[in-house]
Design an enzyme around this catalytic site. Sequence first.
Site, PDB file in Angstrom:
ATOM      1  N   GLY A  17       0.839  -1.202   0.000  1.00 16.10           N
ATOM      2  CA  GLY A  17       0.000   0.000   0.000  1.00 16.10           C
ATOM      3  C   GLY A  17       0.869   1.244   0.000  1.00 16.10           C
ATOM      4  N   ARG A 111       1.330  -4.792  -5.414  1.00 12.97           N
ATOM      5  CA  ARG A 111       1.409  -6.067  -4.699  1.00 12.97           C
ATOM      6  C   ARG A 111       1.802  -7.102  -5.729  1.00 12.97           C
ATOM      7  NH1 ARG A 111      -2.655  -3.413  -1.294  1.00 12.97           N
ATOM      8  NH2 ARG A 111      -1.578  -3.234   0.693  1.00 12.97           N
ATOM      9  N   ASP A 142       4.462  -4.111   6.440  1.00 12.29           N
ATOM     10  CA  ASP A 142       4.817  -5.396   7.022  1.00 12.29           C
ATOM     11  C   ASP A 142       5.165  -6.458   5.971  1.00 12.29           C
ATOM     12  OD1 ASP A 142       5.126  -7.035   9.156  1.00 12.29           O
ATOM     13  OD2 ASP A 142       3.024  -7.696   9.190  1.00 12.29           O
ATOM     14  N   THR A 165       3.902   3.013   6.010  1.00 10.72           N
ATOM     15  CA  THR A 165       2.497   2.584   6.028  1.00 10.72           C
ATOM     16  C   THR A 165       1.715   3.555   6.890  1.00 10.72           C
ATOM     17  OG1 THR A 165       0.943   0.958   6.918  1.00 10.72           O
ATOM     18  CG2 THR A 165       3.121   0.933   7.882  1.00 10.72           C
ATOM     19  N   ASP A 167      -0.811   2.826   8.519  1.00 14.10           N
ATOM     20  CA  ASP A 167      -1.518   2.085   9.571  1.00 14.10           C
ATOM     21  C   ASP A 167      -0.845   2.169  10.946  1.00 14.10           C
ATOM     22  OD1 ASP A 167      -3.394   1.221   7.690  1.00 14.10           O
ATOM     23  OD2 ASP A 167      -2.095  -0.410   7.051  1.00 14.10           O
ATOM     24  N   ASP A 169       1.081   0.107  12.157  1.00 12.65           N
ATOM     25  CA  ASP A 169       0.948  -1.229  12.750  1.00 12.65           C
ATOM     26  C   ASP A 169       2.297  -1.940  12.875  1.00 12.65           C
ATOM     27  OD1 ASP A 169       1.274  -1.484  10.016  1.00 12.65           O
ATOM     28  OD2 ASP A 169      -0.131  -3.144   9.801  1.00 12.65           O
ATOM     29  N   ARG A 211      -5.492  -1.437   9.470  1.00 15.82           N
ATOM     30  CA  ARG A 211      -5.400  -2.913   9.529  1.00 15.82           C
ATOM     31  C   ARG A 211      -5.787  -3.415  10.919  1.00 15.82           C
ATOM     32  NH1 ARG A 211      -0.618  -5.377   5.740  1.00 15.82           N
ATOM     33  NH2 ARG A 211      -1.492  -4.683   3.786  1.00 15.82           N
TER      34      ARG A 211
HETATM   35  P1  ADP Z   1       2.436  -4.037   2.849  1.00 17.22           P
HETATM   36  O1  ADP Z   1       3.881  -4.039   2.518  1.00 17.22           O
HETATM   37  O2  ADP Z   1       1.819  -2.683   2.697  1.00 17.22           O
HETATM   38  O3  ADP Z   1       2.167  -4.708   4.177  1.00 17.22           O
HETATM   39  P2  ADP Z   1       1.471  -6.438   1.477  1.00 17.22           P
HETATM   40  O4  ADP Z   1       1.294  -7.199   2.742  1.00 17.22           O
HETATM   41  O5  ADP Z   1       0.395  -6.528   0.470  1.00 17.22           O
HETATM   42  O6  ADP Z   1       1.662  -4.862   1.741  1.00 17.22           O
HETATM   43  O7  ADP Z   1       2.860  -6.883   0.817  1.00 17.22           O
HETATM   44  C1  ADP Z   1       3.346  -6.248  -0.330  1.00 17.22           C
HETATM   45  C2  ADP Z   1       4.121  -7.208  -1.161  1.00 17.22           C
HETATM   46  O8  ADP Z   1       5.251  -7.702  -0.426  1.00 17.22           O
HETATM   47  C3  ADP Z   1       3.381  -8.456  -1.572  1.00 17.22           C
HETATM   48  O9  ADP Z   1       2.536  -8.258  -2.689  1.00 17.22           O
HETATM   49  C4  ADP Z   1       4.543  -9.379  -1.931  1.00 17.22           C
HETATM   50  O10 ADP Z   1       5.106  -9.046  -3.166  1.00 17.22           O
HETATM   51  C5  ADP Z   1       5.536  -9.027  -0.829  1.00 17.22           C
HETATM   52  N1  ADP Z   1       5.368  -9.962   0.301  1.00 17.22           N
HETATM   53  C6  ADP Z   1       4.468  -9.879   1.308  1.00 17.22           C
HETATM   54  N2  ADP Z   1       4.564 -10.925   2.156  1.00 17.22           N
HETATM   55  C7  ADP Z   1       5.529 -11.716   1.635  1.00 17.22           C
HETATM   56  C8  ADP Z   1       6.100 -12.985   2.017  1.00 17.22           C
HETATM   57  N3  ADP Z   1       5.693 -13.632   3.115  1.00 17.22           N
HETATM   58  N4  ADP Z   1       7.059 -13.500   1.225  1.00 17.22           N
HETATM   59  C9  ADP Z   1       7.499 -12.853   0.128  1.00 17.22           C
HETATM   60  N5  ADP Z   1       7.006 -11.673  -0.278  1.00 17.22           N
HETATM   61  C10 ADP Z   1       6.046 -11.102   0.444  1.00 17.22           C
END
Ligand code: ADP
Length: 382
Positions: A17, A111, A142, A165, A167, A169, A211
């Site tokens: 995000g 994402r 995260d 972020t 959030d 969080d 979140r």
């Molecule tokens: P944010 O970074 O805002 O928390 P997401 O949780 O959607 O957003 O994660 C963003 C991107 O980071 C995911 O689309 C993916 O490419 C990568 N990512 C998230 N979790 C994992 C994971 N466990 N292993 C590998 N890549 C990850």
Amino acid sequence: MTPIFPEQSVAVLFSGGDSPGMNAFLRAIVRLGLNREKITVLGVRDGYRGLVRTARALNGDAEALVRLKKDIATHVGRAGLISEQLHIIQMDHASVSGIMGKGGTILGSARCLEFHDKEVRAKVIHLLKGLNIRALVVVGGDGSLTGAKLLEEESDLRVIGVPATIDNDLQFTDMALGVDTAVNTLVWSVDHFIDTARSHRRVMVLETMGRESGDLARMAGLASGAEMVITPEAGPLTAADMQRLAAKIEGAMTRGRGHAIVLVAEGVQFEPQQKRNRAYVLMEAFQEYFQRPGAPFPDLEVRPSVLGHLQRGGHTTPHDCILAARFADCAWKTIIDENGRNGVTVLRKNIVEIVPYGTADMPERAAFSQEMEQLHEHLSSW
Ligand code: ADP
């Protein structure tokens, strides 16, 4: 002059995000690289997706890699940014000019589900090595930082994470990039809702992002003067809980309060579970309570709003711009230090430093949340 691909560079990407402060960070990392460290920054478009697409297009072909380097070197800065094909852009001064206060990210964020696959990440590592990347800087929440941790575990690359972020969080830093701007936006929103709530003697229930964390709502509650903040940490809300909250609002009304703004964090759950938006569930429960037989204010109206992505945009606050510059400075200092550790830049007690990936949550953060909640309770009571 023949364009030359930099012998060594640092790559930066924005993932997950978007949050305000990402552009300020890009400007800072690029300018510090060009002006102080004399190292070029390559900007990756659309987060991990940009790397995955580029790695897939090359498919390990050495000649294709040479062509890519030439393409990057011939499309520096804005020329690269407007090119549809290039996912990796050599940034220059002009390409980061005038972006500091703008929300979102000019490089795009995304994402990328494929990045969960170890084989895909191996291809990305191969690509980054082929481009002689000295370090990769991952800016995101995260999930993005989990991806960064995996990259550094599965390679000998330097990978630095930067928390961004709205959030708030991420419990290992006092603040992430974007939180301050989002709180500002929420205060602005509440100010607008108050005008109409006051005029119509209404209760406005506004759903915020965050979140699973209630911190964004709590901070906005304190800063805006919202009458009530409902957060997820206390557990799911039952019908009795909602009646108790409605009774509290009604009580304030009998003591002369003319309106109420209720902030509800998106992480709030109900018992039994509800599929609808929280603001609507609360609206119905409150309305039912206010209209029970013999109630003092049967005409009291409740209006719900889901604030949604409004909270992610807008002009970046000075606090976030300064934090972005400090995170970029910390990232560079770690990158150029031969013994520098991989990890995530954090803000703790107004000091910016690097902590290892997977660092435990700070107990101070939970204490701060509780403190905010109690303060709000005292400040908002009528
Ligand atoms: P944010 O970074 O805002 O928390 P997401 O949780 O959607 O957003 O994660 C963003 C991107 O980071 C995911 O689309 C993916 O490419 C990568 N990512 C998230 N979790 C994992 C994971 N466990 N292993 C590998 N890549 C990850």
